[in-house]
Scaffold this active site. Structure first.
Site, PDB file in Angstrom:
ATOM      1  CB  SER A 107      -0.831   0.081   1.375  1.00  9.67           C
ATOM      2  OG  SER A 107      -2.034   0.770   1.097  1.00  9.67           O
TER       3      SER A 107
ATOM      4  CG  ASP B 185      -6.135  -3.819  -3.371  1.00  7.37           C
ATOM      5  OD1 ASP B 185      -7.036  -3.392  -3.161  1.00  7.37           O
ATOM      6  OD2 ASP B 185      -4.927  -3.260  -3.519  1.00  7.37           O
TER       7      ASP B 185
ATOM      8  CG  HIS C 143      -4.662  -3.346  -0.135  1.00 13.31           C
ATOM      9  ND1 HIS C 143      -4.158  -2.594  -1.053  1.00 13.31           N
ATOM     10  CD2 HIS C 143      -4.192  -2.572   1.069  1.00 13.31           C
ATOM     11  CE1 HIS C 143      -3.605  -1.485  -0.655  1.00 13.31           C
ATOM     12  NE2 HIS C 143      -3.447  -1.551   0.513  1.00 13.31           N
TER      13      HIS C 143
END
Lengths: 356, 356
Positions: free
Chosen positions: A96, A278, A330
């Protein structure tokens, strides 16, 4: 930025334990990454998770620069405190917004490696990584459309009004982006096929199973890390722990591609991986970011295998390995712990993931 | 064409029972479509599943035309045999190549409804439907690329060498399509995130759970429908039953869009739905096919809900309702039984799926 490596990384992804639904007890993660490496989880910057500072000015300018500086300082002190690890190969991974943190920390290490504490940095691996504001945003809306989360109308309007090449995003662009976000409804954007944690659901069994995704894991971890005896056992300052903190971020370059190019030039291993379900920082965003590097392909696209299944795909560029993890959102090891371990083992060993 | 409605439709998708892993016993499907309708499963054409003919010429020209004719003949005879159902609303649904069967049978019914047996046809619903050869093939390769199953290189070459607008597919197009199929490796193309049925896997528990997808269901159904007592109880001719038969198909129009246009003009309800994780006849294929109809939008795209989760998305055109089922592969009710039932209930009631 602002979320905890201990809460997510350690307790919900790749650490040796996960929290049962009672919020009090643990179960083992047989696919923990410490099967193949010593793993440190860093709560960064100050104010995130259990990390804190007694100097109030340390909280005043949270941003990319001081996160890299503070993380470097932590590492040097840690190596001085545990010098037996000084000569080990050292790798940094993150997901991320760590698409910023990890390359920046790696660059800081390489820049400062003339000091007395040499960190033997061998490579970085970043997952579902926010690398370039324009390309990642474009990748997100493209993912929405190609995964049938958005209408043709919204997609056409975003392509018309948002100039992701220059970053000139008009008011109409903003409006259609808002429409695109509204159109996908109440889903877990971080894994678009995953169930939601619903308060109405019957409580799941206490004992968790590593291969079964439990959408309420955040709640269990929050309960666990707020137990007084757990905080004491961790030698943490007693606090009202939360997974993510609100930080007013003061510096964030619009792209870290130049930093990644410098890392490639330095010769360290650079892997960019992506769970393919994701929707927040999707695989399309990773592809667009890598394509912008214009690197020659050295190893053609092929499916890699884990336990007789396609674990994902790999494409080897000169200087960067791109891998996907099939069926992962994710937080890649949360959804696909076995595939994630096989991928990261390949990364650590400096070889491509297995072709069978 | 050539696969069994009883084996797939009834026993693995929407029927009242599914087969346990022992291949001998059944468990209930609480989301069976006969909760909301009387359901007939038709093995078609002759030679598929338990269907057969004593006239060898019936096997000589299997194709779209005689499938529609024979299915119509079956229906008329069935209504004459069970006249108490004659005045009921009648709907036809099917998936995959039934994108041909269903509109063609509907059209045949409407054409012949002047005879003594009036069939009260109200609508059709086709799922992950093969509607137009060029648009569906284009949709398949676009899905491969956008779902990170294919390389950028293959995608660019397919777009360069395959002219899906005209259907002029060059030799290079063929070669890159083959490369595209090779690149995705050993996955279940019919649900690209689903596990495979592996002989090495430990036998799963006997008692199945309707919400848990078991990739070995084909094997259990095959065992079950070959039990002598089951074949006798079904009043089926004793046979070596198999899920799919090899048929040399003799007629198949390259598109059924004109047929669908005629059905729209007739005023019957037309729904086109799509599980969004199917790679074989993907949601992209459905969208391209519907877009080719150039219908005005009457109800803007919105997420529809099932049990507090997004069940999928809906877009209402004049004459056609398009819906997706989130997290479902080719056999929609197999993967998402609850969402499929909610969707088909809306279809039967003639209203849009619930917006909350």
């Amino acid at each position: 930025p602002g979320c905890s490596s201990l809460g997510y990384g350690a307790m919900e992804e790749l650490g040796p334990f996960r929290v049962n639904s009672d919020g009090k007890t643990l179960y083992r993660n047989e696919y923990a990454w410490n099967n193949v490496a010593n793993v440190l989880f860093l709560e960064t910057p100050a104010g995130v998770g259990f990390s804190y500072s007694n100097t109030s000015s340390d909280y005043s300018n949270p941003g990319d620069n001081n996160t890299a500086e503070d993380s470097y300082t932590f590492l040097v002190n840690w190596f001085e405190r545990f010098p037996q690890y000084k000569n080990r190969d050292f790798f940094i991974t993150g997901e991320s917004y760590a698409g910023h943190y990890v390359p920046q920390l790696a660059y800081t290490i390489l820049s400062k490696n003339t000091s007395k504490t040499i960190i033997n940095l061998k490579g970085i691996a970043i997952g579902n990584a926010w690398i370039d504001d324009n390309l990642c945003t474009k990748g997100m809306f493209d993912f929405f459309w190609t995964h049938a989360l958005n209408s043709d109308e919204t997609n056409a309007a975003i392509n018309k009004y948002c100039d992701f090449a220059t970053g000139q995003l008009s008011t109409s662009c903003d409006q259609y982006q808002t429409q695109g976000v509204r159109e996908y409804g109440q889903i877990d954007l971080y894994n678009v096929y995953a169930p939601l944690c619903k308060s109405s659901a019957p409580p799941p069994p206490t004992a968790g199973v590593i291969r079964e995704y439990d959408p309420c894991s955040d709640k269990y971890v929050n309960s666990y890390l707020n137990l007084a005896e757990v905080q004491a056992a961790l030698h943490a300052k007693h606090t009202n722990w939360s997974t993510c903190s609100d930080l007013t971020w003061t510096d964030s370059p619009s792209t870290v591609l130049p930093t990644i190019q410098q890392l490639i030039a330095s010769g360290i291993r650079v892997w960019i991986y992506s769970g393919d379900t994701d929707g927040r920082v999707p695989v399309t965003s990773s592809r667009y970011s890598i394509n912008a590097l214009n690197l020659p392909v050295e190893t053609a696209w092929y499916p890699w295998y884990a336990d007789g299944e396609v674990g994902g795909y790999v494409l080897g560029y000169k200087g960067v390995i791109f891998t996907t993890v099939r069926g992962a959102g994710h937080l890649v090891p949360t959804y696909q712990p076995q595939r994630a371990l096989i991928m990261i083992s390949s990364f650590l060993e400096g070889k491509l993931p297995p072709s069978s």
